[in-house]
Design a protein around this motif. Structure first.
Motif, PDB file in Angstrom:
ATOM      1  N   PRO A  11       0.802  -1.231   0.000  1.00 37.00           N
ATOM      2  CA  PRO A  11       0.000   0.000   0.000  1.00 37.00           C
ATOM      3  C   PRO A  11       0.831   1.276   0.000  1.00 37.00           C
ATOM      4  N   ALA A  12       2.043   1.197   0.523  1.00 37.52           N
ATOM      5  CA  ALA A  12       2.896   2.392   0.557  1.00 37.52           C
ATOM      6  C   ALA A  12       3.545   2.663  -0.790  1.00 37.52           C
ATOM      7  N   SER A  13       3.464   1.701  -1.686  1.00 37.42           N
ATOM      8  CA  SER A  13       4.107   1.842  -2.987  1.00 37.42           C
ATOM      9  C   SER A  13       3.114   2.369  -4.011  1.00 37.42           C
ATOM     10  N   ALA A  14       3.617   3.220  -4.905  1.00 40.43           N
ATOM     11  CA  ALA A  14       2.770   3.748  -5.983  1.00 40.43           C
ATOM     12  C   ALA A  14       2.969   2.989  -7.281  1.00 40.43           C
ATOM     13  N   GLY A  15       3.733   1.902  -7.220  1.00 39.74           N
ATOM     14  CA  GLY A  15       4.072   1.178  -8.432  1.00 39.74           C
ATOM     15  C   GLY A  15       2.966   0.262  -8.907  1.00 39.74           C
ATOM     16  N   PRO A  16       3.198  -0.391 -10.033  1.00 40.54           N
ATOM     17  CA  PRO A  16       2.211  -1.316 -10.595  1.00 40.54           C
ATOM     18  C   PRO A  16       2.201  -2.633  -9.827  1.00 40.54           C
ATOM     19  N   PRO A  17       1.231  -3.503 -10.100  1.00 37.33           N
ATOM     20  CA  PRO A  17       1.259  -4.842  -9.520  1.00 37.33           C
ATOM     21  C   PRO A  17       2.584  -5.540  -9.828  1.00 37.33           C
ATOM     22  N   VAL A  18       2.991  -6.416  -8.930  1.00 34.70           N
ATOM     23  CA  VAL A  18       4.296  -7.068  -9.076  1.00 34.70           C
ATOM     24  C   VAL A  18       4.107  -8.553  -9.392  1.00 34.70           C
ATOM     25  N   PRO A  19       4.995  -9.123 -10.221  1.00 34.68           N
ATOM     26  CA  PRO A  19       4.906 -10.551 -10.525  1.00 34.68           C
ATOM     27  C   PRO A  19       5.481 -11.380  -9.380  1.00 34.68           C
ATOM     28  N   VAL A  20       4.740 -12.378  -8.963  1.00 31.86           N
ATOM     29  CA  VAL A  20       5.142 -13.222  -7.840  1.00 31.86           C
ATOM     30  C   VAL A  20       4.993 -14.688  -8.252  1.00 31.86           C
ATOM     31  N   TRP A  21       6.031 -15.484  -7.978  1.00 34.46           N
ATOM     32  CA  TRP A  21       5.965 -16.911  -8.243  1.00 34.46           C
ATOM     33  C   TRP A  21       5.166 -17.593  -7.137  1.00 34.46           C
ATOM     34  N   ALA A  22       4.250 -18.499  -7.530  1.00 34.54           N
ATOM     35  CA  ALA A  22       3.411 -19.204  -6.564  1.00 34.54           C
ATOM     36  C   ALA A  22       3.284 -20.665  -6.969  1.00 34.54           C
ATOM     37  N   ASP A  23       3.074 -21.532  -5.972  1.00 30.65           N
ATOM     38  CA  ASP A  23       2.840 -22.947  -6.246  1.00 30.65           C
ATOM     39  C   ASP A  23       1.424 -23.155  -6.767  1.00 30.65           C
ATOM     40  N   ALA A  24       1.260 -24.144  -7.629  1.00 30.21           N
ATOM     41  CA  ALA A  24      -0.051 -24.467  -8.194  1.00 30.21           C
ATOM     42  C   ALA A  24      -0.063 -25.940  -8.599  1.00 30.21           C
ATOM     43  N   ALA A  25      -1.237 -26.465  -8.771  1.00 26.09           N
ATOM     44  CA  ALA A  25      -1.366 -27.848  -9.239  1.00 26.09           C
ATOM     45  C   ALA A  25      -0.963 -27.936 -10.706  1.00 26.09           C
ATOM     46  N   THR A  26      -0.245 -28.969 -11.056  1.00 27.42           N
ATOM     47  CA  THR A  26       0.130 -29.173 -12.462  1.00 27.42           C
ATOM     48  C   THR A  26      -1.113 -29.537 -13.265  1.00 27.42           C
TER      49      THR A  26
END
Length: 329
Positions: A11-26
């Motif tokens: 919330p303190a950042s004015a930047g765009p959404p950030v890419p985040v690696w997440a686990d998921a089902a294959t």
């Protein structure tokens, strides 16, 4: 498996959404799909637009960015009989390329030619499909035609320059800086005009007085004047991108008098059957597959952990060719 999702910033950042690696089902491939273990993924401007919620994935596609990838097939759908587990392939995707695994329609898969790296192959599908669909299938490019490519330094632009030349056309380009102009000339475009120069339209008229049969517009409003200057009577304006704006003052009298044809199109939003038809035509003609065939131009490669830096690099622009994520790094 793991994949990338865009996450709202702090919330303190004015930047765009950030890419985040997440686990998921294959995922499991459907009857006419293949599951690809991704070795490299191409980046496209559409990924930035998706991040900024300006270009949402088509209905039925996931929120994972990425319109193209290359890797090895690790599972086959029940109706896929012409591919094998272990085949090296690249694929045109509606989404999902920023992942360790992705399912792709068999009809949107191309074989990786011998001698190609996976990073080269990952940069091929979107650029080649876009250039081929526009120049050949919509624009009707024929040997001897004259073609102008705006943003000729971009991933699609560099592919379009090479493809149009391979199809027998004479090719010119526009870029934003003089440094890029010289590099695009080395790809075979001549002349190459700096579109941001105050005298760009005059320069184009002087250096290409005969005009162009086809203009491939990857930029939008900022180069509309150059497009109208460059098109000869009966010319085709193929509009693919609007990064510089989407509103243009256009005289319909000019369109009528000069018999101009304006066509717009986006590969990503096409129905599956139309995408399949494009890839089938590309596969049948095979412009990339010969030993001296058309290869993508690579601007940079980043490891998966560098996806944020890769997207920042893409957003800064000034590139020659495509950026890819290289999963071997």
């Amino acid at each position: 498996m793991r994949h990338v999702l865009f996450q709202d910033p702090d919330p303190a950042s004015a930047g765009p959404p950030v890419p985040v690696w997440a686990d998921a089902a294959t995922p499991t491939p459907g009857p006419e799909q293949v599951l690809i273990e991704v070795h490299a993924a191409g980046l496209n401007r559409a990924d930035l637009l998706q991040r900024d919620a300006d270009y949402r994935p088509p209905a039925g596609e996931s929120a994972v960015p990425g319109l193209e990838c290359a890797g090895r097939i690790v599972a086959l759908g029940s109706r896929v009989t012409d591919l094998r587990i272990g085949d090296r392939v690249c694929a045109l995707l509606g989404s999902g390329g920023y992942a360790t695994h992705v399912v792709a329609p068999r009809a949107q898969v191309l074989a990786v030619p011998d001698g190609w790296s996976m990073t080269e192959a990952a940069a091929l599908p979107e650029a080649l499909a876009t250039a081929w669909w526009n120049l050949r299938m919509l624009g009707g490019l024929r040997p001897g035609d004259r073609v102008l490519v705006h943003a000729a330094n971009s991933g699609v632009g560099t592919m379009a320059v090479r493809l149009a030349r391979a199809l027998g056309a004479s090719v010119a380009g526009t870029v934003r800086t003089a440094a890029l102009a010289e590099r695009v000339r080395l790809l075979g475009a001549d002349p190459v005009v700096v579109s941001t120069a105050a005298d760009a339209e005059r320069t184009l008229r002087e250096q290409a007085p005969e005009g162009f049969d086809i203009v491939l517009d990857l930029v939008g409003a900022a180069v509309a004047g150059l497009t109208l200057t460059g098109l000869r009577t009966g010319g085709r304006w193929l509009c693919v991108g609007v990064l510089s704006g989407d509103e243009v003052a256009l005289s319909l009298r000019t369109v009528i008098r000069r018999r101009l044809v304006l066509t717009g199109g986006s590969i990503r939003s096409l129905p599956a059957a139309e995408k399949a038809a494009i890839i089938a035509d590309v596969r049948r003609r095979g412009p990339w597959a010969a030993p001296d065939g058309i290869r993508p131009v690579l601007a940079a490669a980043y490891p998966p952990a560098g996806v944020t830096a890769a997207l920042e690099h893409l957003e800064r622009g000034g590139l020659l060719g495509k950026i890819v994520l290289d999963f071997s790094r």
